[in-house]
Design a protein around this motif. Sequence first.
Motif, PDB file in Angstrom:
ATOM      1  N   GLU A 293       0.903  -1.271   0.064  1.00 33.08           N
ATOM      2  CA  GLU A 293      -0.185  -0.025  -0.091  1.00 33.08           C
ATOM      3  C   GLU A 293       0.875   1.344  -0.070  1.00 33.08           C
ATOM      4  OE1 GLU A 293      -2.188  -1.002   3.676  1.00 33.08           O
ATOM      5  OE2 GLU A 293      -4.184  -0.940   2.581  1.00 33.08           O
ATOM      6  N   PRO A 294       1.549   1.559  -0.986  1.00 39.79           N
ATOM      7  CA  PRO A 294       2.223   2.699  -1.172  1.00 39.79           C
ATOM      8  C   PRO A 294       1.448   3.999  -0.954  1.00 39.79           C
ATOM      9  CG  PRO A 294       2.739   1.624  -3.103  1.00 39.79           C
ATOM     10  CD  PRO A 294       1.340   0.839  -2.461  1.00 39.79           C
ATOM     11  N   ASN A 295       2.003   4.927  -0.305  1.00 39.30           N
ATOM     12  CA  ASN A 295       1.286   6.261  -0.080  1.00 39.30           C
ATOM     13  C   ASN A 295       1.580   7.183  -1.049  1.00 39.30           C
ATOM     14  OD1 ASN A 295      -0.052   8.415   0.905  1.00 39.30           O
ATOM     15  ND2 ASN A 295       0.940   8.593   2.787  1.00 39.30           N
TER      16      ASN A 295
ATOM     17  N   ALA B  22      -6.182   3.986  -5.054  1.00 34.01           N
ATOM     18  CA  ALA B  22      -5.346   4.930  -4.372  1.00 34.01           C
ATOM     19  C   ALA B  22      -4.588   5.677  -5.699  1.00 34.01           C
ATOM     20  CB  ALA B  22      -4.345   4.375  -3.068  1.00 34.01           C
TER      21      ALA B  22
ATOM     22  N   LYS C 184      -7.732  -1.640  -3.411  1.00 39.59           N
ATOM     23  CA  LYS C 184      -7.598  -0.419  -2.583  1.00 39.59           C
ATOM     24  C   LYS C 184      -6.235   0.416  -3.161  1.00 39.59           C
ATOM     25  CE  LYS C 184      -6.530   1.188   2.475  1.00 39.59           C
ATOM     26  NZ  LYS C 184      -5.949   0.700   3.522  1.00 39.59           N
ATOM     27  N   THR C 185      -5.152  -0.303  -3.267  1.00 39.88           N
ATOM     28  CA  THR C 185      -4.160   0.371  -3.948  1.00 39.88           C
ATOM     29  C   THR C 185      -4.269   0.701  -5.178  1.00 39.88           C
ATOM     30  OG1 THR C 185      -2.678  -1.205  -2.496  1.00 39.88           O
ATOM     31  CG2 THR C 185      -1.536  -0.060  -4.421  1.00 39.88           C
TER      32      THR C 185
ATOM     33  N   TYR D  17      -4.684   9.242  -7.075  1.00 40.36           N
ATOM     34  CA  TYR D  17      -3.600  10.150  -7.143  1.00 40.36           C
ATOM     35  C   TYR D  17      -3.267  10.518  -8.367  1.00 40.36           C
ATOM     36  CZ  TYR D  17       1.385  10.811  -7.981  1.00 40.36           C
ATOM     37  OH  TYR D  17       2.759  11.535  -8.332  1.00 40.36           O
TER      38      TYR D  17
ATOM     39  N   SER E 258       0.037   9.722  -2.524  1.00 36.88           N
ATOM     40  CA  SER E 258      -0.403  10.856  -2.478  1.00 36.88           C
ATOM     41  C   SER E 258       0.733  11.811  -1.884  1.00 36.88           C
ATOM     42  CB  SER E 258      -1.632  10.954  -1.571  1.00 36.88           C
ATOM     43  OG  SER E 258      -1.637  10.544  -0.458  1.00 36.88           O
ATOM     44  N   LYS E 259       1.784  11.185  -1.246  1.00 37.35           N
ATOM     45  CA  LYS E 259       2.951  11.763  -0.718  1.00 37.35           C
ATOM     46  C   LYS E 259       3.766  12.422  -1.815  1.00 37.35           C
ATOM     47  CE  LYS E 259       5.653   9.998   2.260  1.00 37.35           C
ATOM     48  NZ  LYS E 259       6.372   8.889   2.983  1.00 37.35           N
ATOM     49  N   TYR E 260       3.657  11.848  -2.992  1.00 36.67           N
ATOM     50  CA  TYR E 260       4.586  12.092  -3.980  1.00 36.67           C
ATOM     51  C   TYR E 260       4.241  13.119  -5.204  1.00 36.67           C
ATOM     52  CZ  TYR E 260       6.984   8.495  -1.516  1.00 36.67           C
ATOM     53  OH  TYR E 260       7.722   7.556  -0.491  1.00 36.67           O
TER      54      TYR E 260
END
Lengths: 403, 438
Positions: free
Chosen positions: A75-77, A100, A96-97, A104, A79-81
């Motif tokens: 589950e890499p985040n 996401a 889910k991933t 993004y 939205s941080k990037y």
Amino acid sequence: MRKQYLLVLVFAGLVALFNACKMGAEYKALIVTGQNNHNWKASSPILKQVLEQTGLFSADIATSPDNKGDMNTFEPNFSKYDVVVIDYNGKSWSDKTKKAFVDYVSNGGGVVIYHAGDNSFPEWKEYNEIIGLGGWGNRSQKDGPYVYYTNDKMVIDTAAGRGGSHGKRQEFEIRIRNSEHPITKGLPSRWMHGSDECYSELRGPAKNMEILATAMSQKNAGGSGRHEPMLMTISYGKGRIFHTVLGHADAGGGPALECAGFIVTFQRGAEWAASGKVTQKIPYDFPNAAGVSLRAGFKELTLEEDLAKIVNYDITKSTKYFVDLQSRIRNEATTPEALQKFEKLMIKILEDKAATDDAKKLILHEISWMGSDLSIPVINELAKNPQLKDEADFALARLQPAK
Amino acid sequence: MIDKSTRRDFLKRSAAVATGAMILPQIIPSTAMGMGGKLPPSDRIVMGAIGVGSQGTGNMRTFLEHVKEVQFAAVCDVDSKHADNAKKLVDETNKNTDCRTYGDYREFLEKEKLDAVCIALPDHWHGLIYTAAANKKLDIYGEKPLARTIYDGRAIVSAAKKNNIVWQTGSWQRSGENFRKAVELVRNGRIGKIIRVEVGLPDGGRGVGTPPVMEVPAELNWEMWLGPAPKVPFRGISHWNWRWILDYSGGQLTDWAGHHIDIAQWGLGMERSGPVEISGKGVYPREGLYNVPVEYDFNCKYANGIELRVANSSQLPKKWGGATWFGEKGWINVDRGRLVASDPKILDEVIGENEFHTYKTPTNHWGNFLDCVKSREETIAPVEIAHRSISVGLLGEIAMTTGQKIQWDPVKEEVIGNTIASRLLTRPYRQPWNLPTI
């Protein structure tokens, strides 16, 4: 005395650290990898290195479980990037991933699709819209048309057939099709790429897609015989996607990744995906139609490194170091002071007993137009050497024209 | 054989009789000394050829077709195979074995009594041999580009003018119908006031690598082939491929400047002047023996504000070759085999009697030279114009070499306020070669 010195050092170190933190990299990149029929263990660290080399990015690597692992844990985040680089071709991500990732991109995230990244997820509709074109994974006419160039015109071809192929690995020429895009602006319109797989017959929705560069997939190397897309941009929602099919990795990288053309278009594409603009200068070692340009260690040489190579100049091996010096002079010597800086470095070569005659001939020719009185003594000295007399006379005739 | 000066006087007289009162070159009647062959064989123009490789032989063949007007006496080439092949061609035409061959142009010019000479050599030899032939008062059909440097070019123009010779440059597009029509439409305002011009040229010069040093073929005098250029070992690159090496040529840019830039400046009425500001960028091979730019793109500004962009055509928006003039009311593009305009109706426009007309050649480009040898009129591609056409290419080369914006005075032919760029107006000759001072 000693203590004081140490204190100064510590202080200097702190200042440097502070500056590094304060300046930081402008963009955060995430390289997604961990499963691939390609050598991701070689490619991902190299992609991280070349991104960080620009000074614009700090890059993390998100490694998925292997193909026996539980994909729900991945589950890499995103939205941080600012930009997500896909160096992944493996098992499906969790819903889910996937969601996401789509969120993004839709919300304006940047993406770089790298080489076999466009082989992934043939069944995932949104992903295929994000990559524009893909290959393998049983892709066929059901997934969208072929897109290629014929007679300098883009062709959208709905013919039935497989999606994805490539001929045998070789060097090939990239042709820029849009030289006004920030990623390609200022690049040579044709340049040789290091030995690589020339992807062909990709198919996909190709919506909101622009082709920046193509390459002829050579029939005699088992290719399609068409000008196939090599560099593309796609927009998806508010997101910007840069898609490069280049860069097949060997252990340690290999010529496709060492190619300055691959590296630079990757760096520029990533900046554009992250920000919509490109601020990077085109480096002096960018290849052109005359031949490939491979970077040992994936780094451009510094002026000092170029000069060290020129000293041992041999026409069959090291012309590029001299050509890069010429490019530096053209681009950087915009003031008399800057010009003189180069002249002094060149005088050092002329004075260097270990430098080859051929190196000195090249330098004499160059200094003939950009030199000054500073050079005259050493040129007069070299004029006494029968091997160098002609070139020394040439330089003197330009630097001290008869009135 | 009658004495040369007598024959030339005779040629002049007969031309004057044949053409009647000649006022301007533009109105030479088509009957003027056409290919009808009014002169008896003994009064044919006696020609020789220096440089009889591919282009030189091509030119010579065309002149040989004018058998009633021309008689070839001798050929000269540093490659004895070239010279022998050319002699064979001449002898076949003359039906004898009298054509003399030379390997050294100095001996050729010293011994031969000629009226005219056609010359086709690598650019680095143009300065020396064009001036030497002009100083022998020979009329010259000389290949473009006029010279490797602006300094050499001016020396050639001065020698030609001082010796009052007839000069024709191999810029044969000037004699082509499409090109003349394009120039007339542009000059007569059919696309309105001209704003800018694009010239698209080929690219090339890729991929020879660095061939090994090899033995010079017995037929080639390598030292003489190099002449004033730097002494280098022979690597199998000489004939034709010299154009990819800066010591001998500026590449496709200078090779084609004498064609499309020539036409572009003609359309602007700038063919005897030049730009005032030049800047641009080249892309250079990073490996191998070839070092001319594989891509080039530079911009020239004229004093009247018009801009001329010169680039390998793949860098231009429409990727068109040839010359494209953009005016306030439309555009016209002309290339070999193509004449197109923003509105096709522009091309149907008739040019009125009192409007600007280009020089009309009653024959072809080579025939125009022969006509002028007889009439002593200026040719369609005179030496001054050839010099101004290549000067644009050479100024672009200087801008790209230095990376600087060059300010140019087209009247004095000087770079303004830039010592280092000025140095590139010359390429010093290797001793013992020197350009004769005019």
